[in-house]
Design a protein around this motif. Structure first.
Motif, mmCIF file in Angstrom:
data_model
loop_
_atom_site.group_PDB
_atom_site.id
_atom_site.type_symbol
_atom_site.label_atom_id
_atom_site.label_comp_id
_atom_site.label_asym_id
_atom_site.label_seq_id
_atom_site.Cartn_x
_atom_site.Cartn_y
_atom_site.Cartn_z
ATOM 1 N N ASP A 22 3.965 7.919 -6.360
ATOM 2 C CA ASP A 22 3.126 6.947 -5.666
ATOM 3 C C ASP A 22 2.863 5.734 -6.547
ATOM 4 O O ASP A 22 2.761 5.839 -7.774
ATOM 5 N N LEU A 23 2.731 4.590 -5.875
ATOM 6 C CA LEU A 23 2.348 3.371 -6.575
ATOM 7 C C LEU A 23 0.878 3.461 -6.967
ATOM 8 O O LEU A 23 0.113 4.228 -6.368
ATOM 9 N N PRO A 24 0.444 2.686 -7.953
ATOM 10 C CA PRO A 24 -0.979 2.674 -8.313
ATOM 11 C C PRO A 24 -1.853 2.313 -7.105
ATOM 12 O O PRO A 24 -1.404 1.611 -6.192
ATOM 13 N N ASP A 25 -3.079 2.804 -7.096
ATOM 14 C CA ASP A 25 -4.003 2.534 -5.985
ATOM 15 C C ASP A 25 -4.117 1.036 -5.730
ATOM 16 O O ASP A 25 -4.300 0.255 -6.664
ATOM 17 N N GLY A 26 -3.992 0.673 -4.460
ATOM 18 C CA GLY A 26 -4.126 -0.714 -4.048
ATOM 19 C C GLY A 26 -2.796 -1.440 -3.928
ATOM 20 O O GLY A 26 -2.664 -2.380 -3.157
ATOM 21 N N LEU A 27 -1.797 -1.017 -4.702
ATOM 22 C CA LEU A 27 -0.493 -1.677 -4.672
ATOM 23 C C LEU A 27 0.287 -1.174 -3.463
ATOM 24 O O LEU A 27 0.441 0.025 -3.266
ATOM 25 N N CYS A 28 0.769 -2.096 -2.643
ATOM 26 C CA CYS A 28 1.515 -1.726 -1.445
ATOM 27 C C CYS A 28 3.009 -1.835 -1.714
ATOM 28 O O CYS A 28 3.431 -2.470 -2.667
ATOM 29 N N GLY A 29 3.799 -1.210 -0.882
ATOM 30 C CA GLY A 29 5.245 -1.240 -1.038
ATOM 31 C C GLY A 29 5.802 0.169 -1.092
ATOM 32 O O GLY A 29 5.080 1.153 -0.953
ATOM 33 N N SER A 30 7.081 0.253 -1.321
ATOM 34 C CA SER A 30 7.764 1.550 -1.361
ATOM 35 C C SER A 30 7.432 2.276 -2.658
ATOM 36 O O SER A 30 7.297 1.651 -3.711
ATOM 37 N N PRO A 31 7.342 3.610 -2.604
ATOM 38 C CA PRO A 31 7.069 4.362 -3.839
ATOM 39 C C PRO A 31 8.261 4.338 -4.781
ATOM 40 O O PRO A 31 9.382 4.006 -4.390
ATOM 41 N N LEU A 32 8.013 4.697 -6.020
ATOM 42 C CA LEU A 32 9.087 4.835 -7.002
ATOM 43 C C LEU A 32 9.835 6.135 -6.730
ATOM 44 O O LEU A 32 9.237 7.134 -6.326
ATOM 45 N N ARG A 33 11.131 6.124 -6.983
ATOM 46 C CA ARG A 33 11.930 7.338 -6.888
ATOM 47 C C ARG A 33 12.134 7.853 -8.309
ATOM 48 O O ARG A 33 12.543 7.113 -9.188
ATOM 49 N N GLY A 34 11.828 9.116 -8.514
ATOM 50 C CA GLY A 34 11.964 9.691 -9.847
ATOM 51 C C GLY A 34 13.409 9.963 -10.183
ATOM 52 O O GLY A 34 14.250 9.983 -9.301
#
Length: 192
Positions: A138-150
């Motif tokens: 998940d992105l940091p709280d408040g940041l919108c957009g697609s999540p990171l892929r591990g």
């Protein structure tokens, strides 16, 4: 009755009461058509300008709750993000910013920002660490957009001015010491 030369009679009195029921119903139907046309136009205008109407500062990159607008060219952590970056979003609060973007030029950015010194390996543990290899992070709280892929690689750097910069970048899941192409990066830094 007068007659036309062809033998067709003309009515003597052409004025008279209109057909009953056409006056008010006709006005209501015309009013209904006007309301529908105006609603469609208003909907089209809202759709056309939705980005400017519903994003902070009218900036499609800004996430909801941001308290400061970033410039057109974002300088994250001491260097501008790559020119060809896509899917850019940012969240600002209390003098700090979090920026996420996709780019195939993340190594160049890391060197230009001084997060990794020129000529050094991007995956040297002096500059970063390997993070948990989850499928999605998940992105940091408040940041919108697609999540990171591990998996991701995390960098922490302190600039010459003493401000800190943290960067998370998607690594290749199959080849060590490479980033995904393009890779999503998340940069957290203090605003000047």
């Amino acid at each position: 009755m007068d007659e036309e030369s062809g033998g067709t009679p003309f009515p003597e009195n052409v004025s008279g009461a209109p057909d009953s029921g056409t006056g008010p119903w006709r006005m209501l139907s015309c009013l209904g058509v006007v309301v529908i046309v105006l609603a469609v136009l208003a909907g089209g205008i809202v759709w056309l300008f939705q980005d400017e109407l519903f994003h902070p500062f009218g900036d499609v990159r800004a996430c909801e709750g941001s308290d400061m607008q970033l410039p057109g060219v974002i300088r994250a952590g001491g260097a501008s993000i790559p020119a060809g970056a896509s899917d850019i979003h940012y969240f600002t609060r209390n003098g700090s910013a979090e920026v996420t973007f996709m780019s195939g030029q993340v190594p160049d950015y890391l060197y230009r920002a001084g997060i990794v010194p020129d000529g050094e390996s991007l995956f040297d543990e002096k500059y970063g660490t390997k993070a948990v290899a989850d499928d999605e992070i998940d992105l940091p709280d408040g940041l919108c957009g697609s999540p990171l892929r591990g998996p991701v690689w995390i960098y922490h750097s302190t600039g010459a001015t003493g401000s800190s910069v943290n960067v998370m970048v998607e690594r290749s899941p199959t080849v060590d010491d490479y980033f995904r192409f393009p890779a999503r990066a998340v940069v957290t830094y203090n605003l000047p």
